[in-house]
Design a protein around this motif. Sequence first.
Motif, PDB file in Angstrom:
ATOM      1  N   LYS A 173       0.854  -1.186   0.000  1.00 36.60           N
ATOM      2  CA  LYS A 173       0.000   0.000   0.000  1.00 36.60           C
ATOM      3  C   LYS A 173       0.895   1.243   0.000  1.00 36.60           C
ATOM      4  CE  LYS A 173      -4.452   1.439   1.920  1.00 36.60           C
ATOM      5  NZ  LYS A 173      -5.442   1.216   3.002  1.00 36.60           N
ATOM      6  N   HIS A 174       1.352   1.567  -1.205  1.00 40.77           N
ATOM      7  CA  HIS A 174       2.306   2.661  -1.374  1.00 40.77           C
ATOM      8  C   HIS A 174       1.669   4.008  -1.029  1.00 40.77           C
ATOM      9  CE1 HIS A 174       5.754   0.716  -3.358  1.00 40.77           C
ATOM     10  NE2 HIS A 174       4.866  -0.102  -3.910  1.00 40.77           N
ATOM     11  N   GLU A 175       2.501   4.900  -0.523  1.00 44.17           N
ATOM     12  CA  GLU A 175       2.068   6.278  -0.298  1.00 44.17           C
ATOM     13  C   GLU A 175       2.989   7.240  -1.051  1.00 44.17           C
ATOM     14  OE1 GLU A 175      -0.176   9.424   0.853  1.00 44.17           O
ATOM     15  OE2 GLU A 175      -0.670   7.368   1.371  1.00 44.17           O
ATOM     16  N   ALA A 176       4.188   7.471  -0.534  1.00 41.19           N
ATOM     17  CA  ALA A 176       5.065   8.479  -1.130  1.00 41.19           C
ATOM     18  C   ALA A 176       6.442   7.899  -1.411  1.00 41.19           C
ATOM     19  CB  ALA A 176       5.181   9.684  -0.207  1.00 41.19           C
ATOM     20  N   ALA A 177       7.225   8.649  -2.196  1.00 43.16           N
ATOM     21  CA  ALA A 177       8.580   8.255  -2.558  1.00 43.16           C
ATOM     22  C   ALA A 177       9.474   9.486  -2.554  1.00 43.16           C
ATOM     23  CB  ALA A 177       8.596   7.604  -3.940  1.00 43.16           C
ATOM     24  N   ALA A 178      10.752   9.294  -2.233  1.00 46.96           N
ATOM     25  CA  ALA A 178      11.720  10.387  -2.252  1.00 46.96           C
ATOM     26  C   ALA A 178      13.071   9.834  -2.663  1.00 46.96           C
ATOM     27  CB  ALA A 178      11.810  11.056  -0.884  1.00 46.96           C
ATOM     28  N   ALA A 179      13.690  10.431  -3.668  1.00 44.57           N
ATOM     29  CA  ALA A 179      14.956   9.949  -4.205  1.00 44.57           C
ATOM     30  C   ALA A 179      16.137  10.563  -3.461  1.00 44.57           C
ATOM     31  CB  ALA A 179      15.045  10.272  -5.689  1.00 44.57           C
ATOM     32  N   ASP A 180      17.117   9.731  -3.149  1.00 46.97           N
ATOM     33  CA  ASP A 180      18.364  10.134  -2.500  1.00 46.97           C
ATOM     34  C   ASP A 180      19.490   9.898  -3.503  1.00 46.97           C
ATOM     35  OD1 ASP A 180      20.760  10.207  -1.108  1.00 46.97           O
ATOM     36  OD2 ASP A 180      20.061   9.014   0.583  1.00 46.97           O
ATOM     37  N   PRO A 181      19.969  10.947  -4.205  1.00 51.19           N
ATOM     38  CA  PRO A 181      20.974  10.759  -5.244  1.00 51.19           C
ATOM     39  C   PRO A 181      22.370  10.448  -4.704  1.00 51.19           C
ATOM     40  CG  PRO A 181      20.505  13.086  -4.962  1.00 51.19           C
ATOM     41  CD  PRO A 181      19.525  12.348  -4.096  1.00 51.19           C
ATOM     42  N   VAL A 182      22.607  10.712  -3.427  1.00 51.97           N
ATOM     43  CA  VAL A 182      23.921  10.451  -2.840  1.00 51.97           C
ATOM     44  C   VAL A 182      24.110   8.953  -2.622  1.00 51.97           C
ATOM     45  CG1 VAL A 182      25.446  10.910  -0.883  1.00 51.97           C
ATOM     46  CG2 VAL A 182      23.950  12.719  -1.763  1.00 51.97           C
ATOM     47  N   ARG A 183      23.139   8.336  -1.986  1.00 44.02           N
ATOM     48  CA  ARG A 183      23.198   6.884  -1.751  1.00 44.02           C
ATOM     49  C   ARG A 183      22.551   6.091  -2.878  1.00 44.02           C
ATOM     50  NH1 ARG A 183      24.337   9.650   2.481  1.00 44.02           N
ATOM     51  NH2 ARG A 183      22.678  11.024   1.756  1.00 44.02           N
ATOM     52  N   GLN A 184      21.963   6.799  -3.839  1.00 46.97           N
ATOM     53  CA  GLN A 184      21.344   6.212  -5.030  1.00 46.97           C
ATOM     54  C   GLN A 184      20.265   5.197  -4.640  1.00 46.97           C
ATOM     55  OE1 GLN A 184      24.490   4.873  -7.683  1.00 46.97           O
ATOM     56  NE2 GLN A 184      25.035   6.984  -8.185  1.00 46.97           N
ATOM     57  N   VAL A 185      19.325   5.687  -3.827  1.00 46.42           N
ATOM     58  CA  VAL A 185      18.185   4.885  -3.394  1.00 46.42           C
ATOM     59  C   VAL A 185      16.929   5.740  -3.481  1.00 46.42           C
ATOM     60  CG1 VAL A 185      19.593   3.470  -1.837  1.00 46.42           C
ATOM     61  CG2 VAL A 185      18.398   5.492  -0.949  1.00 46.42           C
ATOM     62  N   VAL A 186      15.769   5.080  -3.445  1.00 45.17           N
ATOM     63  CA  VAL A 186      14.481   5.761  -3.366  1.00 45.17           C
ATOM     64  C   VAL A 186      13.785   5.281  -2.100  1.00 45.17           C
ATOM     65  CG1 VAL A 186      12.241   6.170  -4.451  1.00 45.17           C
ATOM     66  CG2 VAL A 186      14.284   5.898  -5.884  1.00 45.17           C
ATOM     67  N   TYR A 187      13.437   6.212  -1.205  1.00 43.63           N
ATOM     68  CA  TYR A 187      12.722   5.876   0.022  1.00 43.63           C
ATOM     69  C   TYR A 187      11.223   5.798  -0.262  1.00 43.63           C
ATOM     70  CZ  TYR A 187      17.190   7.375   1.931  1.00 43.63           C
ATOM     71  OH  TYR A 187      18.538   7.510   2.187  1.00 43.63           O
ATOM     72  N   LEU A 188      10.531   4.899   0.445  1.00 44.56           N
ATOM     73  CA  LEU A 188       9.112   4.633   0.192  1.00 44.56           C
ATOM     74  C   LEU A 188       8.368   4.484   1.512  1.00 44.56           C
ATOM     75  CD1 LEU A 188       9.833   1.859  -2.436  1.00 44.56           C
ATOM     76  CD2 LEU A 188       8.813   4.061  -3.017  1.00 44.56           C
ATOM     77  N   THR A 189       7.180   5.104   1.603  1.00 43.49           N
ATOM     78  CA  THR A 189       6.339   4.940   2.786  1.00 43.49           C
ATOM     79  C   THR A 189       5.167   4.015   2.473  1.00 43.49           C
ATOM     80  OG1 THR A 189       5.129   6.966   2.243  1.00 43.49           O
ATOM     81  CG2 THR A 189       6.962   7.162   3.804  1.00 43.49           C
ATOM     82  N   GLU A 190       4.599   3.442   3.547  1.00 46.39           N
ATOM     83  CA  GLU A 190       3.507   2.471   3.434  1.00 46.39           C
ATOM     84  C   GLU A 190       2.358   2.913   4.331  1.00 46.39           C
ATOM     85  OE1 GLU A 190       2.994  -2.386   3.647  1.00 46.39           O
ATOM     86  OE2 GLU A 190       4.514  -1.428   4.917  1.00 46.39           O
ATOM     87  N   ASP A 191       1.171   3.074   3.741  1.00 43.81           N
ATOM     88  CA  ASP A 191       0.045   3.637   4.483  1.00 43.81           C
ATOM     89  C   ASP A 191      -0.848   2.550   5.071  1.00 43.81           C
ATOM     90  OD1 ASP A 191      -1.821   5.237   5.615  1.00 43.81           O
ATOM     91  OD2 ASP A 191      -2.547   6.144   3.757  1.00 43.81           O
ATOM     92  N   VAL A 192      -0.341   1.892   6.109  1.00 45.58           N
ATOM     93  CA  VAL A 192      -1.139   0.994   6.945  1.00 45.58           C
ATOM     94  C   VAL A 192      -0.705   1.218   8.389  1.00 45.58           C
ATOM     95  CG1 VAL A 192      -1.577  -0.782   5.198  1.00 45.58           C
ATOM     96  CG2 VAL A 192       0.507  -0.898   6.555  1.00 45.58           C
ATOM     97  N   THR A 193      -1.539   0.796   9.337  1.00 49.13           N
ATOM     98  CA  THR A 193      -1.274   1.110  10.737  1.00 49.13           C
ATOM     99  C   THR A 193      -0.010   0.429  11.272  1.00 49.13           C
ATOM    100  OG1 THR A 193      -2.752  -0.668  11.434  1.00 49.13           O
ATOM    101  CG2 THR A 193      -3.691   1.552  11.269  1.00 49.13           C
ATOM    102  N   ASP A 194       0.400  -0.683  10.655  1.00 50.64           N
ATOM    103  CA  ASP A 194       1.633  -1.349  11.069  1.00 50.64           C
ATOM    104  C   ASP A 194       2.611  -1.384   9.899  1.00 50.64           C
ATOM    105  OD1 ASP A 194       0.203  -3.138   9.507  1.00 50.64           O
ATOM    106  OD2 ASP A 194       0.754  -4.901  10.696  1.00 50.64           O
TER     107      ASP A 194
END
Length: 385
Positions: A173-194
Amino acid sequence: MERRSLLRAAVLGGTSAALGGTLWRGAAYAAPAQPGTGPYGPLGSPDANGIRLPSGFTSRVIARSGQRVGTTSYTWHNAPDGGACYADGTGWIYVSNSEINPSGGASAVRFSSTGAITGAYRILSSTRQNCAGGKTPWNTWLSCEEVDRGYVYETDPWGAKAAVRRDAMGRFKHEAAAADPVRQVVYLTEDVTDGCFYRFRPTTWGDLSSGTLEVLVAGSGTSGPVTWARVPDPSGATATRSQVSGAKRFNGGEGCYYANDTCWFTTKGDNRVWQYNAAAQTIELAYDDSLVTSGTAPLTGVDNVTGTASGDLFVAEDGGNMEICVITPADVVAPFLRIDGQSGSEITGPAFSPDGTRLYFSSQRGTSGSSSGGITYEVKGPFRA
């Protein structure tokens, strides 16, 4: 010491002791932001659009759900949600998701150098409940499905290239994403209570077709060191949040924003803004409404988040009293704007124009309280550089 200065000092110090398990008690971490006088002053009376703004700022309506955008022939989508801006020659583009199910997708509005609307068009179709997402350094828009086993779709803000589903980024259950060009990763949040907090490491930076999905692993507290563990099966046949023992739980992951070695993300279930220091691999609270020490907490219903070059964070409310609040580098939180008469809605999609002088956002359900009543706004004024 201000939180960001403290974290910078910890990184420069480079001591292994700074990452000891005792820090989960939070002793070495700055207190979350507290209410105070914001950098823009008090809110004024509602303007013609029902928006209360500080002195020097003005608003205009950019689009309304079910109506044509400006003088274009394009009809704006229902339930506008997450958004981002892209430079386009001397002008720019604002991209917005549609959080309806089925037939969500995303649309875009093009602006000239003066801010005039010059075009509007669809960039993603036939997807489900596209909530938030994120901008990539290579100028694509990651549109996230907020449904069980939802996907991330990489889209072209110019509408010239077909959107591509990015299966390797996991099904949850995807919510948002944010790219980190230094570590070359994309962070992702999950919209559920746990839910969990994830990062995706592409095999090749700039190509999201393959890579490794990882989940944050940490203690039970609100500050301290963290590690990352590979999610064995990103397809979500078994829920991704249930595959790694010790994965840290977050109560309803929402917005996500990266800048200067830090990823901020929000959790609506406990009204918190978290910050992950990617250089030090630690997390702490940037804001928690239950830890406000005096007066009434100004920020509730935390949701989408964005930031400026000055280091200010702008956090939109889902509910609350329909405000966008600012959290300054000095750890002061204060209202920046408020929408009157739309208590059945939520504020979504905050994003700044490339020159930082205009803020775009939507009231997802407007005055009607229905997904067909969405309104997308622009606020212009002397934002801090």
